[in-house]
Design an enzyme around this catalytic site. Structure first.
Site, PDB file in Angstrom:
ATOM      1  N   GLU A 168      31.853  -0.341  12.916  1.00  0.00           N
ATOM      2  CA  GLU A 168      30.398  -0.376  12.278  1.00  0.00           C
ATOM      3  C   GLU A 168      29.962  -1.789  12.199  1.00  0.00           C
ATOM      4  OE1 GLU A 168      29.835   0.990   8.196  1.00  0.00           O
ATOM      5  OE2 GLU A 168      31.825   1.659   8.200  1.00  0.00           O
TER       6      GLU A 168
ATOM      7  N   SER B   7      25.186   3.705   2.045  1.00  0.00           N
ATOM      8  CA  SER B   7      25.876   4.449   0.841  1.00  0.00           C
ATOM      9  C   SER B   7      26.206   3.514  -0.027  1.00  0.00           C
ATOM     10  CB  SER B   7      26.650   5.515   1.280  1.00  0.00           C
ATOM     11  OG  SER B   7      26.307   6.120   2.618  1.00  0.00           O
TER      12      SER B   7
ATOM     13  N   SER C 127      28.233  -3.578   2.223  1.00  0.00           N
ATOM     14  CA  SER C 127      29.158  -4.492   2.959  1.00  0.00           C
ATOM     15  C   SER C 127      28.555  -5.794   2.798  1.00  0.00           C
ATOM     16  CB  SER C 127      29.466  -3.973   4.216  1.00  0.00           C
ATOM     17  OG  SER C 127      30.594  -2.847   4.025  1.00  0.00           O
TER      18      SER C 127
ATOM     19  N   ARG D 274      33.773  -9.796   6.838  1.00  0.00           N
ATOM     20  CA  ARG D 274      33.294  -9.167   5.345  1.00  0.00           C
ATOM     21  C   ARG D 274      33.733  -9.734   4.280  1.00  0.00           C
ATOM     22  NH1 ARG D 274      34.466  -4.720   2.159  1.00  0.00           N
ATOM     23  NH2 ARG D 274      32.634  -3.142   2.081  1.00  0.00           N
TER      24      ARG D 274
HETATM   25  N1  ATP Z   1      15.831   9.924   4.320  1.00  0.00           N
HETATM   26  C1  ATP Z   1      17.024   9.656   3.527  1.00  0.00           C
HETATM   27  N2  ATP Z   1      18.029  10.414   3.072  1.00  0.00           N
HETATM   28  C2  ATP Z   1      18.855   9.956   2.344  1.00  0.00           C
HETATM   29  N3  ATP Z   1      19.125   8.759   1.973  1.00  0.00           N
HETATM   30  C3  ATP Z   1      18.074   7.988   2.404  1.00  0.00           C
HETATM   31  C4  ATP Z   1      16.943   8.337   3.225  1.00  0.00           C
HETATM   32  N4  ATP Z   1      16.319   6.997   3.417  1.00  0.00           N
HETATM   33  C5  ATP Z   1      16.990   6.103   2.904  1.00  0.00           C
HETATM   34  N5  ATP Z   1      18.158   6.453   2.296  1.00  0.00           N
HETATM   35  C6  ATP Z   1      18.824   5.355   1.411  1.00  0.00           C
HETATM   36  O1  ATP Z   1      19.820   4.876   2.586  1.00  0.00           O
HETATM   37  C7  ATP Z   1      21.129   5.071   2.027  1.00  0.00           C
HETATM   38  C8  ATP Z   1      21.768   5.112   3.436  1.00  0.00           C
HETATM   39  O2  ATP Z   1      21.725   3.957   4.147  1.00  0.00           O
HETATM   40  P1  ATP Z   1      22.343   3.809   5.616  1.00  0.00           P
HETATM   41  O3  ATP Z   1      21.643   4.869   6.495  1.00  0.00           O
HETATM   42  O4  ATP Z   1      22.137   2.303   6.020  1.00  0.00           O
HETATM   43  O5  ATP Z   1      23.820   4.053   5.280  1.00  0.00           O
HETATM   44  P2  ATP Z   1      24.917   4.854   5.935  1.00  0.00           P
HETATM   45  O6  ATP Z   1      25.339   4.420   7.099  1.00  0.00           O
HETATM   46  O7  ATP Z   1      24.646   6.441   5.548  1.00  0.00           O
HETATM   47  O8  ATP Z   1      26.390   4.717   4.852  1.00  0.00           O
HETATM   48  P3  ATP Z   1      27.369   3.674   4.983  1.00  0.00           P
HETATM   49  O9  ATP Z   1      27.089   2.581   5.903  1.00  0.00           O
HETATM   50  O10 ATP Z   1      27.924   3.375   3.637  1.00  0.00           O
HETATM   51  O11 ATP Z   1      28.364   4.576   5.540  1.00  0.00           O
HETATM   52  C9  ATP Z   1      20.864   6.199   1.253  1.00  0.00           C
HETATM   53  O12 ATP Z   1      22.218   6.214   0.487  1.00  0.00           O
HETATM   54  C10 ATP Z   1      19.731   6.083   0.423  1.00  0.00           C
HETATM   55  O13 ATP Z   1      20.031   5.275  -0.670  1.00  0.00           O
HETATM   56  C1  PAU Z   2      33.007   2.126   3.369  1.00  0.00           C
HETATM   57  C2  PAU Z   2      31.570   1.638   4.185  1.00  0.00           C
HETATM   58  C3  PAU Z   2      32.004   0.364   5.156  1.00  0.00           C
HETATM   59  C4  PAU Z   2      31.258   2.921   5.049  1.00  0.00           C
HETATM   60  O1  PAU Z   2      30.075   2.353   5.669  1.00  0.00           O
HETATM   61  C5  PAU Z   2      30.715   1.397   2.938  1.00  0.00           C
HETATM   62  O2  PAU Z   2      30.264   2.567   2.362  1.00  0.00           O
HETATM   63  C6  PAU Z   2      30.898   0.246   2.367  1.00  0.00           C
HETATM   64  O3  PAU Z   2      31.127  -0.823   2.387  1.00  0.00           O
HETATM   65  N1  PAU Z   2      31.244   0.574   0.851  1.00  0.00           N
HETATM   66  C7  PAU Z   2      31.943  -0.190  -0.405  1.00  0.00           C
HETATM   67  C8  PAU Z   2      33.122  -0.397  -0.430  1.00  0.00           C
HETATM   68  C9  PAU Z   2      33.768  -1.500  -1.151  1.00  0.00           C
HETATM   69  O4  PAU Z   2      33.794  -2.674  -0.589  1.00  0.00           O
HETATM   70  O5  PAU Z   2      33.923  -1.247  -2.577  1.00  0.00           O
END
Ligand code: ATP
Ligand code: PAU
Length: 400
Positions: free
Chosen positions: A163, A218, A221, A233
């Site tokens: 990712e 969520s 990073s 990272r």
């Molecule tokens: N329509 C939506 N629904 C839910 N969250 C949203 C929305 N639009 C923006 N967000 C925000 O964006 C965040 C998710 O961002 P993003 O899509 O970049 O991460 P992700 O890929 O789902 O998470 P990760 O990379 O940690 O696995 C949510 O936690 C919330 O704060």
């Molecule tokens: C676990 C991932 C990489 C998934 O996208 C992301 O949600 C993240 O970077 N979380 C923070 C984890 C940490 O460094 O404590």
């Protein structure tokens, strides 16, 4: 994402006879382009992002070859802006006439909640996606989590991609190859303290190295990017966009991110947070450069019954947003300072429709670094991982 019957080619009615029982091997080194349709998929912790490349420059032979079902996919994806009840195409972000692997076409940006993945798999199975696509270039944690499901239930292989590799590649591709239809993709905010609309100052990204990326999804990073091929990272935190949304739902009863941002926009976090001035008086703590308007203790007023009674859900939403943003800003600032980096690019969907956090991050980076660090933002916010995955449709791709 909901369902639609358009994906099924009426001539392809047989069930999953050709479903492979184990992953096929794909050689990314073959130098062969993957047949259309070209997608990039990023299955994140909260949102799934899907990029679709709509080719506009097919040769007459290629046009002829294109199955009716592919034409249906193209029409379905490009003529709708909503898919089922939760899928959305961000038309504002569409990139027109992008040259990609020798074709000119449009890039479409689609998202839906990750909790809908099971429904997506069921739909893809029912609509026999496997007769049209044998391989998805996919990234995000979900590419790993759903690999077996894609294979055994739909009959589609996943080409799993890291990712963060994809985020960095995606940022470089969009910066160098596209921009937002002739506009700059990357910008800083020139009026972080004003209440009016954000003023974007274009940032020339031709020679950004070294720079830092804080990808706020969520979780968060933080990467140090030294060159196109070299990144690491360097930090992260679990207090990210998911935390904002989760806490906001708990504290205010809201149910969606858009609702949470809407509440925050109307709130006053100083009704919830304890400021330096609440402790020191208006003069603040001058000896150590802490003015009165700096937050001394996030949610620090909520131990008082009286303050709890007067805090509205809007105030709570704003304080949650400010708390999370300040915490992320402070961690990123420390990382940038430690690595001696002046530019930090903030990405991720936490910044979607979120000018409050963008302003705060701009102001805070400038304030803490005494003007030496700059917060930068990207128009395509959380889509870079999916763009990076899309690039794998052709091995010979190389960022210019
Ligand atoms: N329509 C939506 N629904 C839910 N969250 C949203 C929305 N639009 C923006 N967000 C925000 O964006 C965040 C998710 O961002 P993003 O899509 O970049 O991460 P992700 O890929 O789902 O998470 P990760 O990379 O940690 O696995 C949510 O936690 C919330 O704060
Ligand atoms: C676990 C991932 C990489 C998934 O996208 C992301 O949600 C993240 O970077 N979380 C923070 C984890 C940490 O460094 O404590």
């Amino acid at each position: 994402m909901g369902d639609s019957s358009v994906f099924k080619d009426s001539s392809e009615n047989s069930s999953n006879k050709s479903k492979p029982s184990r992953p096929r091997t794909y050689s990314s080194r073959s130098g062969k382009k993957h047949p259309f349709p070209w997608f990039g998929l990023d299955i994140g912790g909260t949102l799934v992002k899907l990029i679709y490349f709509e080719p506009l420059s097919l040769s007459p032979d290629e046009e002829k070859e294109e199955k009716d079902s592919l034409k249906s996919i193209r029409k379905y994806l490009t003529s709708n802006i909503a898919y089922g009840s939760t899928g959305v195409r961000d038309t504002r972000l569409e990139l027109k006439n992008v040259t990609f692997q020798g074709y000119t076409g449009n890039l479409h940006f689609i998202r839906f909640p990750s909790e809908e993945m099971d429904k997506f798999v069921t739909m893809a199975k029912e609509k026999q996606f496997a007769t049209l696509i044998d391989l998805f270039h996919a990234t995000g944690g979900g590419a790993f989590k759903f690999e077996q499901k894609f294979l055994t239930e739909i009959g589609i292989n996943l080409n799993k991609l890291d990712e963060l590799d994809c985020v960095i590649k995606g940022i470089h591709f969009v910066q160098h190859k596209c921009g937002l239809n002739g506009h700059f993709e990357c910008f800083s905010i020139s009026n972080p303290l004003s209440d009016g609309p954000i003023e974007k100052a274009p940032f020339d990204f031709r020679d950004p190295y070294p720079y830092m990326v804080a990808n706020i999804g969520s979780g968060v990073s933080i990467m140090l990017v030294r060159s196109q091929e070299d990144y690491a990272r360097v930090s992260g935190t679990s207090l990210g966009g998911g935390t904002f949304l989760g806490l906001c739902c708990l504290l205010t009863g809201c149910e969606t991110y858009d609702e949470a941002i809407d509440l925050a926009t109307k709130g006053d976090s100083t009704k919830v947070d304890k400021l330096v001035s609440d402790i020191y008086g208006e003069g603040g703590y001058a000896k150590f450069g802490l003015p009165g308007n700096v937050v001394a203790s996030s949610f620090g007023k909520m131990n008082s019954e009286e303050d709890r009674k007067s805090a509205t859900k809007e105030d709570l939403a704003k304080a949650t947003l400010v708390t999370l943003t300040n915490n992320i800003g402070s961690l990123v600032f420390s990382c940038a300072q430690r690595e001696g980096v002046e530019r930090v690019v903030f990405a991720g969907n936490f910044l979607r429709i979120n000018p409050i956090s963008m302003r705060l991050l701009s102001y805070a980076m400038d304030f803490w670094s005494q003007g030496s660090q700059k917060a930068l933002f990207l128009e395509h916010e959380g889509y870079f991982g999916a763009v990076g995955a899309l690039l794998d449709n052709y091995y010979f791709y190389k960022v210019p």
